[in-house]
Enzyme design. Structure first.
Site, mmCIF file in Angstrom:
data_model
loop_
_atom_site.group_PDB
_atom_site.id
_atom_site.type_symbol
_atom_site.label_atom_id
_atom_site.label_comp_id
_atom_site.label_asym_id
_atom_site.label_seq_id
_atom_site.Cartn_x
_atom_site.Cartn_y
_atom_site.Cartn_z
ATOM 1 N N TYR A 66 0.767 -1.233 -0.021
ATOM 2 C CA TYR A 66 0.028 0.070 0.104
ATOM 3 C C TYR A 66 0.745 1.359 -0.032
ATOM 4 O O TYR A 66 0.716 2.119 -0.714
ATOM 5 C CB TYR A 66 -1.069 0.194 1.389
ATOM 6 N N LYS A 113 0.846 4.253 -2.922
ATOM 7 C CA LYS A 113 0.741 5.757 -2.486
ATOM 8 C C LYS A 113 2.017 6.319 -3.040
ATOM 9 O O LYS A 113 1.756 7.864 -3.393
ATOM 10 C CB LYS A 113 0.401 5.903 -0.975
#
Length: 244
Positions: free
Chosen positions: A139, A143
């Site tokens: 994740y 990002k």
């Protein structure tokens, strides 16, 4: 009044953002993953919001969503809010879809949802499985990539205002019940950047947290990394960013 598309608006921050913009009198287009999810935004539709439908994990459906948006546009702003926290759809939803929609849905302002976790990401594209057949990056990595995408757009398209927002760790379905930041503040910055004429909002290439700019991961403004990312996304999707 601005016309604004908000992806991932069936729940959480996307829904709050769309509702806030409607409250302020803007022309809002909401997005749901499938038709069954439209029931979650029935109240927003009843208030006059337009809608587009498409699973952002599916590249063909992202193209279809862009075609739906073209009918409802042109847009003053697109808020790339939708995201997932793990699983094979991580890169397709968090990075590929924002890239494809950026290329296919023109807007004067572009806002990308980032996270303070991007600072733990690695600027390494060699392991990326863009198709989503397996989970190859974290994740945090995703990002970092979408924040670098923002910076690349800001550099390539000087006439467009492109910014990234860390909404904070808020208690949405993704953030979980133990999240410590204020849910009521989680949507404010992206809504402000999408429609405000405040001097402070008319900037580009910035990383924001609660209406304040912060310094992102050092790789975000690395132009070589940005270009590698754009090339990889163009090669995967078959869609090249138009020249501005």
């Amino acid at each position: 009044m601005a016309r604004i598309l908000v992806t991932g608006s069936a729940e959480g921050l996307g829904r709050a953002t769309a509702a806030s913009l409607l409250d302020d009198g803007h022309d809002v287009v909401v997005h749901a993953r499938n038709k069954a999810r439209l029931s979650a935004i029935g109240d927003l539709l009843a208030r006059g919001a337009g809608r587009v439908v498409g699973d952002l994990a599916d590249l063909d459906q992202v193209r279809g969503l862009a075609e739906q948006a073209e009918v409802l546009g042109p847009f003053d702003a697109v808020i790339h809010n939708a995201g997932v926290i793990d699983g094979p759809a991580l890169l397709p939803v968090n990075v590929v879809a924002p890239y494809v929609l950026t290329a296919l849905v023109p807007a004067k302002r572009l806002i990308y949802l980032s996270s303070n976790m991007h600072r733990g990401g690695k600027p390494d594209l060699t392991r990326a499985d863009w198709s989503g057949t397996r989970e190859t990056l974290s994740y945090s990595d995703s990002k970092l990539l979408v924040t670098a995408l923002m910076a690349a757009i800001a550099r390539r398209w000087p006439g467009t205002l492109a910014n990234a927002v860390d909404p904070g760790w808020v208690p949405t379905r993704m953030g979980g019940p133990s999240a410590s930041d204020d849910l009521e503040l989680g949507h404010v910055t992206q809504a402000w950047l999408s429609a405000s004429d405040d001097h402070d909002a008319l900037v580009s290439g910035r990383y924001w947290f609660h209406q304040r700019t912060e310094e992102p991961h050092s790789s975000v403004h690395n132009e070589v990394f940005q270009d590698e990312l754009l090339t990889a996304l163009a090669d995967h999707s078959g869609i090249t960013l138009p020249h501005h």
